[in-house]
Design a protein around this motif. Structure first.
Motif, PDB file in Angstrom:
ATOM      1  N   SER A   4       0.825  -1.201   0.000  1.00 30.35           N
ATOM      2  CA  SER A   4       0.000   0.000   0.000  1.00 30.35           C
ATOM      3  C   SER A   4       0.863   1.257   0.000  1.00 30.35           C
ATOM      4  O   SER A   4       0.607   2.208  -0.751  1.00 30.35           O
ATOM      5  CB  SER A   4      -0.930  -0.011   1.220  1.00 30.35           C
ATOM      6  N   ARG A   5       1.884   1.253   0.836  1.00 32.83           N
ATOM      7  CA  ARG A   5       2.789   2.415   0.891  1.00 32.83           C
ATOM      8  C   ARG A   5       3.551   2.582  -0.426  1.00 32.83           C
ATOM      9  O   ARG A   5       3.725   3.698  -0.923  1.00 32.83           O
ATOM     10  CB  ARG A   5       3.761   2.263   2.053  1.00 32.83           C
ATOM     11  N   MET A   6       3.991   1.470  -0.992  1.00 31.96           N
ATOM     12  CA  MET A   6       4.741   1.527  -2.238  1.00 31.96           C
ATOM     13  C   MET A   6       3.851   2.020  -3.383  1.00 31.96           C
ATOM     14  O   MET A   6       4.256   2.880  -4.179  1.00 31.96           O
ATOM     15  CB  MET A   6       5.308   0.147  -2.565  1.00 31.96           C
ATOM     16  N   ALA A   7       2.632   1.501  -3.470  1.00 31.30           N
ATOM     17  CA  ALA A   7       1.712   1.918  -4.529  1.00 31.30           C
ATOM     18  C   ALA A   7       1.345   3.394  -4.383  1.00 31.30           C
ATOM     19  O   ALA A   7       1.226   4.112  -5.385  1.00 31.30           O
ATOM     20  CB  ALA A   7       0.454   1.052  -4.498  1.00 31.30           C
ATOM     21  N   GLN A   8       1.200   3.841  -3.150  1.00 31.44           N
ATOM     22  CA  GLN A   8       0.890   5.246  -2.909  1.00 31.44           C
ATOM     23  C   GLN A   8       2.051   6.140  -3.351  1.00 31.44           C
ATOM     24  O   GLN A   8       1.840   7.218  -3.899  1.00 31.44           O
ATOM     25  CB  GLN A   8       0.594   5.467  -1.425  1.00 31.44           C
ATOM     26  N   ALA A   9       3.264   5.669  -3.139  1.00 34.61           N
ATOM     27  CA  ALA A   9       4.449   6.457  -3.499  1.00 34.61           C
ATOM     28  C   ALA A   9       4.680   6.504  -5.008  1.00 34.61           C
ATOM     29  O   ALA A   9       4.991   7.557  -5.559  1.00 34.61           O
ATOM     30  CB  ALA A   9       5.687   5.897  -2.796  1.00 34.61           C
TER      31      ALA A   9
END
Length: 139
Positions: free
Chosen positions: A94-99
């Protein structure tokens, strides 16, 4: 699913559950990060607050941790660990996709963008990150 027997040898220490809860609340209350308590109060499971709470309880009272593990049992613990690892992976994705999303989305075809957005939604909701448990969200 995890289940704790309500009677029998595993419940020999009648105050164990109360001790677990008291220790966990102490850890959440004394930690400098308010998201530990807020995640519990809002009934939101997120990787970081859960990991910090469990780690804090382990450091605060190692014998209580050992008793808890004995009560739960190895098979239930292995089953739970699988879910805990999945929660960590969903949090990371989730954090990676958001970034990377803002840079990647415009380059995708419509169908690919749809798939990316649904994956991102799954990771966001699966990680519990769709709920803001920061202390600023309570103000």
């Amino acid at each position: 699913a995890m289940a704790v027997p309500t009677s029998g040898p595993a419940m020999g220490d009648s105050g164990l559950i109360s001790r677990i809860l008291c220790t966990m609340f102490e850890v959440m209350d004394k930690h400098r990060d308010p998201t530990l308590m807020l995640s519990f109060l809002r009934d939101v499971v997120q990787f970081r607050p859960l990991a910090l709470s469990i780690l804090g309880m382990s450091f605060k009272d190692i014998t209580l941790s050992a008793k808890t593990l004995a009560l739960v049992g190895p098979l239930s613990l292995l089953d739970w660990t699988r879910h805990f690892v999945a929660l960590a992976l969903y949090d990371m994705m989730s954090r990676m996709a958001q970034a990377i999303g803002p840079a990647v989305r415009p380059r995708l075809a419509d169908e690919q963008r749809y798939v990316f957005d649904r994956l991102q939604d799954g990771w966001l909701y699966g990680s519990g990150r769709d709920v803001d448990i920061s202390s600023k969200a309570t103000q």
